[in-house]
Design an enzyme around this catalytic site. Structure first.
Site, PDB file in Angstrom:
ATOM      1  N   GLU A 105      42.381  33.679  52.677  1.00 43.38           N
ATOM      2  CA  GLU A 105      41.565  32.611  52.040  1.00 43.38           C
ATOM      3  C   GLU A 105      40.908  32.054  53.235  1.00 43.38           C
ATOM      4  OE1 GLU A 105      44.965  31.354  49.659  1.00 43.38           O
ATOM      5  OE2 GLU A 105      43.857  31.769  47.949  1.00 43.38           O
ATOM      6  N   GLU A 125      50.110  37.202  46.492  1.00 43.46           N
ATOM      7  CA  GLU A 125      51.003  35.882  45.843  1.00 43.46           C
ATOM      8  C   GLU A 125      51.476  36.195  44.623  1.00 43.46           C
ATOM      9  OE1 GLU A 125      47.903  35.911  47.475  1.00 43.46           O
ATOM     10  OE2 GLU A 125      47.862  34.164  48.685  1.00 43.46           O
TER      11      GLU A 125
END
Ligand code: NAD
Length: 707
Positions: A105, A125
């Site tokens: 990210e 995640e």
């Protein structure tokens, strides 16, 4: 600060330096933000490169911060990424080795990205019960396309950078570097080029957020994706939320999509499933650490292995090592036993080939590394020998005396015993420091759990070595002290005893199994007994009747065995079976046996709720586990959870028995135990809450926080 700042000519390089994987904890984020600010103020600096020191660009967020104030403390990851996007100098990510979660990210917030071949790229995640929370669901579809990105986000699996660089139209990487060694240099070069080009053209820096995000099929695609994901989600909420978030990327403005992602992320963070997965993530890593065996303890080299006994366990154990490329020599008393054992191993591999899971060449290679012998002298040179002969101290004594005679100095001598005293086994040798228990679970080539039984005299280097070996053969190793049953089987004995009381009081085996399976266990206690063989428990109970004559048991399991109903192997156990099939069918004979027994002991059947069934069974595990912790047999509560999740089919969303108890609240656990103790058919003395539980309740603590 765990990020370094250095200027190379006119390019500032911010290097994340937070071993082992440059986790983006608060200190690292502060370091990156400070670096960005410094570069901004330095007129000599024309461009900024962000990279990672050591073995990773970044493995992502620091899991230990989850659920604490630190996770959201400024600068949080969103603010750091925003600073990367908005800085007045061009930012380039120099990506190598590992680029996952928050790391990816962060890279997506840079204006350009250079990746080294071999980099493992992922948004994992979902494996922690979450969705990416710092823009991953909004930016990845914009650079990779919706389908590709959704696959990565829903699976959480890593993809190699060179594969991604080949995806048509991808905008994830601006350049694939020649190697991990040159990636920084190439990123600095690209940063200089881009800084000059932007200065000349006056064009603003490219931002991923400004790229379009659409799927040509729109709603129809997401409907399809939801149907696919629902089937794979196994009751976990996060996978479907991944679909929602990626859909939002295609339908909402970028900032709205980001808000949707954030809200979803925070809601998931507090779900029981996410708590359990995060707990297990930390537990798995903690299990490999032994407090008094430092990480730098010298290890012995294990290049070859010997296995004694080619039965059920010996064959499976050998396969683990062959699969890892370690040659194995097997010893048996008779050639026929060797031939039989090896035939079964070959069949096992052949069935993998038939299913397309293994190449024939691999089968040949693995079987080629297997040799056999009928003589102990043939084993002398093995670095590790694992005994898997009959569970009988006399037989073990003979084997270990022979091993002590022939094995080279420094060889590790291991026993796969499930119940016997490893210290006694060690005493049959003149080298007890080299003896350890390696308790594999059946089928040994499949089951993840390995209980490493540490004897009183087992050397620290032996412990360090076998923990390393476990990793090599892809097992989850949990250390147990020496006691009857070690961690897992000592607890299951209490669970089985409770199951017996439950059927005596009015449940049918199928009602108990159904309740436990609804709770999420892979199998209820009675189906499990039929699979493992009810005679094993019978054998152990007969010993217990001698050792602990006052211990209370339901007689039902003995009556079942007296009927010859040992389980699947006799086509009859708690259930009936059709020969050759594994489907458990309720048995009238067994239900009558239970009714007759109940009448004989003067009990009137009562209706028992599923909740009571589950609580009595799970809390029986918990109370015994608390004694196990207190006795020092397990060193951490989380180790017990790992044993139950990886070896006994405890439901993953519940995080293991200790985590379950912590979530229930130890006060409530204690109250429930007190109420079970009042049941005249149960064993009141067993339900006396373990002293550890009482202490934790008094201190307002949990198992997990206390160990
Ligand atoms: P098994 O009966 O299938 O195999 C034992 C093998 O050892 C037989 O092939 C036998 O010929 C051989 N053997 C016996 N004495 C020997 C000797 N002196 N020298 C060489 N070989 C000899 O038994 P198993 O189920 O594989 O169990 C082996 C060990 O593993 C036991 O200690 C058992 O408690 C333990 N264990 C079993 C399980 C399980 O589920 N079966 C699980 C964990 C641990």
């Amino acid at each position: 600060m765990t990020a370094e700042y250095k200027v190379h000519g006119d390019v500032a390089v911010i290097t994340l330096n937070n071993p082992p994987v440059n986790g983006l904890g608060l200190a690292t984020r502060v370091g990156i933000a400070a670096g960005l600010a410094k570069a901004q103020l330095d007129d000599k600096v024309k461009a900024i490169v962000i990279t990672g020191a050591g073995k990773a660009f970044s493995g992502g967020a620091d899991i230990k911060e989850f659920g604490t104030d630190k996770a959201l403390a400024e600068p949080n990851l969103l603010s750091v990424i925003l600073s990367c996007e908005n800085t007045s100098k061009v930012t380039v990510a120099a990506i190598h080795s590992v680029c996952m979660g928050g790391g990816l990210e962060l890279a997506l917030g840079c204006h350009y990205r250079v990746a080294a071949p071999g980099t493992k790229v992922a948004l994992p995640e979902v494996k922690l019960g979450l969705i990416p929370g710092a823009g991953g669901t909004q930016r990845l579809p914009r650079v990779l396309g919706v389908e590709h990105a959704l696959n990565m986000i829903v699976s959480g699996e890593p993809v190699n950078a060179e594969m991604l660089a080949m995806a048509p139209g991808q905008k994830l990487f601006d350049k694939l570097a020649k190697s991990a060694e040159t990636v920084l240099e190439e990123a600095i070069e690209l940063a200089r080029e881009k800084a000059a080009a932007h200065a000349k053209s006056g064009e603003s820096f490219p931002l991923v957020r400004n790229l379009p995000c659409k799927h040509p099929l729109g709603d129809a695609y997401f409907q399809f994706a939801r149907n696919m994901v629902k089937g794979m989600a196994k009751g976990f909420p996060a996978p479907l939320k991944c679909v929602d978030a990626v859909e939002a990327a295609t339908k909402k403005k970028f900032n709205e999509g980001m808000l949707f992602e954030r809200e979803t992320f925070i809601n998931l963070m507090w779900t029981p499933e996410c708590r359990a997965l995060r707990h297990l993530f930390v537990a798995e890593r903690a299990a490999s650490k032994i407090a008094d065996v430092p990480e730098d303890t010298p290890k012995r080299e294990i290049k070859s292995v010997a296995v004694i006994g080619a039965g059920t366990m010996g064959g499976g154990i050998a396969m683990n090592f062959l699969n890892a490329g370690i040659p194995v020599k097997m010893l048996e008393l008779k050639q026929e036993a060797l031939d039989k054992g090896i035939g079964i191993m070959r069949k096992n591999y052949e069935s993998q080939v038939k299913k397309g899971k293994l190449k024939q060449a691999k089968l040949d290679e693995r079987m080629g590394m297997l040799s056999t012998t009928l003589s102990y002298d043939g084993l002398a040179e093995a670095d590790l020998v694992i005994e898997a002969v009959f569970e009988d101290m006399g037989v073990k004594e003979k084997v270990f005396k022979e091993l002590d005679r022939v094995m080279k100095k420094g060889a590790i001598l291991a026993s796969n015993t499930s119940t016997l005293d490893v210290d006694k086994i060690a005493s049959f040798t003149k080298r007890p420091q080299d003896v350890v228990g390696l308790h594999f679970f059946s089928p040994a080539n499949v089951m993840k759990l390995l209980e490493v039984v540490r004897g009183k005299k087992t050397g620290k280097d032996v412990m360090a070595t076998v923990m390393g070996v476990a990793k090599k053969i892809k097992k989850i190793a949990v250390v147990s002290g020496v006691c009857d049953g070690f961690i897992g089987n000592r607890m299951i004995e209490q669970y089985s005893r409770q199951a017996g009381f439950l059927i005596e009081e009015g449940c049918t085996p199928q009602q108990v199994d159904k309740a436990v399976e609804k709770f999420g266990f892979a199998m209820g206690p009675f189906r499990m007994g039929d699979l493992a063989g009810n005679d094993i428990g019978w054998y152990i109970r007969k010993r217990r009747y001698q050792e602990k004559p006052n211990m209370k048991y339901s007689k039902t399991a003995d009556l079942l065995c007296e009927m010859g109903r040992f389980g699947q192997k006799t086509n009859a156990g708690w259930y009936d079976y059709i020969p050759g099939k594994r489907d458990a069918m309720p048995s009238d004979v067994v239900n009558k046996m239970i009714d007759d027994h109940r009448a004989k002991i003067g009990l009137k059947a009562r209706k028992i709720s599923d909740e009571e069934i589950v609580n009595r069974l799970v809390l029986s595990l918990v109370n015994e586990a608390a004694h196990i912790l207190e006795d020092g047999i397990a060193s951490k509560a989380s180790d017990i959870d790992m044993v139950y999740i990886t070896g006994y089919g405890f439901p993953i969303p519940k995080g293991g028995p200790m985590h379950f108890a912590d979530q229930m609240g130890l006060y409530n656990v204690m109250m429930a135990m007190n109420s079970f103790a009042k049941n005249p058919n149960d064993d009141a003395s067993f339900w006396e809450p373990a002293p550890l539980i009482k202490r934790l309740v008094a201190a307002g603590k949990t198992f997990n926080a206390a160990s």
